[in-house]
Structures are given as C-alpha cells and as structure tokens.
Motif scaffolding. Sequence first.
Motif, PDB file in Angstrom:
ATOM      1  N   GLN A   1       2.772  90.330  59.309  1.00  0.00           N
ATOM      2  CA  GLN A   1       3.736  89.315  58.879  1.00  0.00           C
ATOM      3  C   GLN A   1       4.456  88.751  60.106  1.00  0.00           C
ATOM      4  N   VAL A   2       4.471  87.445  60.211  1.00  0.00           N
ATOM      5  CA  VAL A   2       5.167  86.775  61.311  1.00  0.00           C
ATOM      6  C   VAL A   2       6.403  86.104  60.748  1.00  0.00           C
ATOM      7  N   GLN A   3       7.537  86.404  61.323  1.00  0.00           N
ATOM      8  CA  GLN A   3       8.769  85.724  60.915  1.00  0.00           C
ATOM      9  C   GLN A   3       9.115  84.648  61.928  1.00  0.00           C
ATOM     10  N   LEU A   4       9.471  83.488  61.410  1.00  0.00           N
ATOM     11  CA  LEU A   4       9.781  82.340  62.254  1.00  0.00           C
ATOM     12  C   LEU A   4      11.207  81.887  61.997  1.00  0.00           C
ATOM     13  N   VAL A   5      11.923  81.594  63.059  1.00  0.00           N
ATOM     14  CA  VAL A   5      13.297  81.126  62.927  1.00  0.00           C
ATOM     15  C   VAL A   5      13.462  79.840  63.724  1.00  0.00           C
ATOM     16  N   GLU A   6      13.772  78.747  63.015  1.00  0.00           N
ATOM     17  CA  GLU A   6      13.998  77.470  63.677  1.00  0.00           C
ATOM     18  C   GLU A   6      15.477  77.314  64.020  1.00  0.00           C
ATOM     19  N   SER A   7      15.736  76.551  65.053  1.00  0.00           N
ATOM     20  CA  SER A   7      17.102  76.223  65.436  1.00  0.00           C
ATOM     21  C   SER A   7      17.096  74.902  66.186  1.00  0.00           C
ATOM     22  N   GLY A   8      18.289  74.337  66.367  1.00  0.00           N
ATOM     23  CA  GLY A   8      18.417  73.125  67.158  1.00  0.00           C
ATOM     24  C   GLY A   8      18.630  71.854  66.364  1.00  0.00           C
ATOM     25  N   PHE A  29       1.534  85.539  67.501  1.00  0.00           N
ATOM     26  CA  PHE A  29       1.905  84.123  67.465  1.00  0.00           C
ATOM     27  C   PHE A  29       1.289  83.376  68.639  1.00  0.00           C
ATOM     28  N   GLY A  30       1.196  84.037  69.780  1.00  0.00           N
ATOM     29  CA  GLY A  30       0.696  83.417  70.990  1.00  0.00           C
ATOM     30  C   GLY A  30      -0.777  83.089  70.967  1.00  0.00           C
ATOM     31  N   THR A  34       0.311  76.425  66.366  1.00  0.00           N
ATOM     32  CA  THR A  34       1.612  76.323  65.705  1.00  0.00           C
ATOM     33  C   THR A  34       1.963  74.857  65.501  1.00  0.00           C
ATOM     34  N   GLY A  35       2.516  74.564  64.346  1.00  0.00           N
ATOM     35  CA  GLY A  35       2.830  73.183  64.028  1.00  0.00           C
ATOM     36  C   GLY A  35       4.259  72.994  63.575  1.00  0.00           C
ATOM     37  N   TRP A  36       4.702  71.751  63.616  1.00  0.00           N
ATOM     38  CA  TRP A  36       5.970  71.327  63.031  1.00  0.00           C
ATOM     39  C   TRP A  36       5.661  70.357  61.899  1.00  0.00           C
ATOM     40  N   LYS A  99      -0.635  78.629  62.027  1.00  0.00           N
ATOM     41  CA  LYS A  99      -1.919  78.407  61.355  1.00  0.00           C
ATOM     42  C   LYS A  99      -2.816  79.631  61.535  1.00  0.00           C
ATOM     43  N   TYR A 100      -3.156  80.258  60.413  1.00  0.00           N
ATOM     44  CA  TYR A 100      -4.052  81.404  60.437  1.00  0.00           C
ATOM     45  C   TYR A 100      -5.373  81.136  59.749  1.00  0.00           C
ATOM     46  N   ASN A 101      -5.436  80.117  58.921  1.00  0.00           N
ATOM     47  CA  ASN A 101      -6.629  79.863  58.122  1.00  0.00           C
ATOM     48  C   ASN A 101      -7.360  78.636  58.622  1.00  0.00           C
ATOM     49  N   SER A 102      -8.636  78.525  58.238  1.00  0.00           N
ATOM     50  CA  SER A 102      -9.413  77.357  58.613  1.00  0.00           C
ATOM     51  C   SER A 102      -8.928  76.167  57.806  1.00  0.00           C
ATOM     52  N   GLY A 103      -9.150  74.993  58.357  1.00  0.00           N
ATOM     53  CA  GLY A 103      -8.720  73.784  57.680  1.00  0.00           C
ATOM     54  C   GLY A 103      -8.099  72.809  58.665  1.00  0.00           C
ATOM     55  N   SER A 104      -7.750  71.639  58.142  1.00  0.00           N
ATOM     56  CA  SER A 104      -7.207  70.589  58.991  1.00  0.00           C
ATOM     57  C   SER A 104      -5.880  70.993  59.610  1.00  0.00           C
ATOM     58  N   ILE A 105      -5.744  70.698  60.868  1.00  0.00           N
ATOM     59  CA  ILE A 105      -4.506  70.987  61.590  1.00  0.00           C
ATOM     60  C   ILE A 105      -3.370  70.112  61.077  1.00  0.00           C
ATOM     61  N   TYR A 106      -3.718  69.021  60.406  1.00  0.00           N
ATOM     62  CA  TYR A 106      -2.727  68.055  59.932  1.00  0.00           C
ATOM     63  C   TYR A 106      -2.218  68.360  58.518  1.00  0.00           C
ATOM     64  N   SER A 107      -2.840  69.327  57.871  1.00  0.00           N
ATOM     65  CA  SER A 107      -2.465  69.684  56.502  1.00  0.00           C
ATOM     66  C   SER A 107      -1.634  70.956  56.498  1.00  0.00           C
ATOM     67  N   PRO A 108      -0.639  71.079  55.618  1.00  0.00           N
ATOM     68  CA  PRO A 108       0.142  72.317  55.563  1.00  0.00           C
ATOM     69  C   PRO A 108      -0.636  73.502  54.987  1.00  0.00           C
ATOM     70  N   GLU A 109      -1.742  73.252  54.315  1.00  0.00           N
ATOM     71  CA  GLU A 109      -2.455  74.316  53.600  1.00  0.00           C
ATOM     72  C   GLU A 109      -2.910  75.486  54.476  1.00  0.00           C
ATOM     73  N   PRO A 110      -3.474  75.248  55.657  1.00  0.00           N
ATOM     74  CA  PRO A 110      -3.967  76.390  56.450  1.00  0.00           C
ATOM     75  C   PRO A 110      -2.892  77.179  57.191  1.00  0.00           C
ATOM     76  N   TYR A 111      -1.655  76.730  57.099  1.00  0.00           N
ATOM     77  CA  TYR A 111      -0.565  77.399  57.815  1.00  0.00           C
ATOM     78  C   TYR A 111      -0.025  78.505  56.921  1.00  0.00           C
ATOM     79  N   ARG A 112      -0.093  79.749  57.410  1.00  0.00           N
ATOM     80  CA  ARG A 112       0.249  80.880  56.555  1.00  0.00           C
ATOM     81  C   ARG A 112       1.731  81.228  56.588  1.00  0.00           C
ATOM     82  N   TYR A 113       2.340  81.158  57.772  1.00  0.00           N
ATOM     83  CA  TYR A 113       3.736  81.590  57.899  1.00  0.00           C
ATOM     84  C   TYR A 113       4.621  80.395  58.215  1.00  0.00           C
ATOM     85  N   TRP A 114       5.769  80.359  57.560  1.00  0.00           N
ATOM     86  CA  TRP A 114       6.694  79.242  57.680  1.00  0.00           C
ATOM     87  C   TRP A 114       8.105  79.746  57.970  1.00  0.00           C
ATOM     88  N   GLY A 115       8.841  78.952  58.734  1.00  0.00           N
ATOM     89  CA  GLY A 115      10.241  79.236  58.929  1.00  0.00           C
ATOM     90  C   GLY A 115      11.062  78.703  57.763  1.00  0.00           C
TER      91      GLY A 115
END
Length: 124
Positions: A1-8, A29-30, A34-36, A99-115
């Motif tokens: 499990q990756v925890q993400l914390v946004e700030s700024g 994570f490294g 990673t996307g915004w 992003k941990y899953n296969s799929g378009s980098i532009y879609s939110p679907e393949p991104y597993r962990y969110w802040g």
Amino acid sequence: QVQLVESGGGLVQAGGSLRLSCAASEGTFGSRTTGWFRQAPGKEREFVAAVIWSGQTTYYADSVKGRFTISRDNAKNTVYLQMNSLKPEDTAVYYCAVKYNSGSIYSPEPYRYWGQGTQVTVSS
C-alpha cells in the motif's frame, strides 16, 4: 500500500504560480509512473501531467502544456507540479496518483493509489 499526501494548494490570482508536492510513503513509488489529475465541481476527473519513474519522460494535457511542469525526486519519494500562468479554469482539486496497472497514462483507471487531493483556486 502506497500512501500519498499532496500539499501546496491555495488561492492565487490569475497569472500567479503555485507548486504542488506529492509525498509517497514508500520507495516502490520511485519505480512507477506518477500522475497529477484534477477535478472541478460538476466535472469528471481529468489528466493534467505524468512523469515516468526515471523522470526523463513527461506527459501533459494540452490545456496545461507550456505552463505546468512535472518533476520528481525519487530520493525524497516526492513528485512536484510547478504551475505558472494560472488561469481561473485551472481551479480544481488536484490529486496525485501512482500507476501500477497497464493502460493509458492519460486515464485515471490504471492508477492504483491516490492522494486525498489539494484545492487550487485561481481568482480572476
């Protein structure tokens, strides 16, 4: 499990700048892209920018190209989004995601962990 914390996030006048940070809880994570993304009230979540694990390749939405810059510091487990020349239409909650899953980098679907998101408000 990756925890993400946004700030700024915050309130800024049109034409101003903000720098968002996304700090991850662990080192894997490294090795991941990673996307915004952002979501304005009443709208779907949309892609903003992404950076591959090495930081050498970046991707941007057309609406932010030339104004926003994504970067990462894997030694600090942190990804940044430098936002310049901000416009009122940039107002949204900004989320980082890994992003941990296969799929378009532009879609939110393949991104597993969110802040939890950080609010950016640009006044005219």
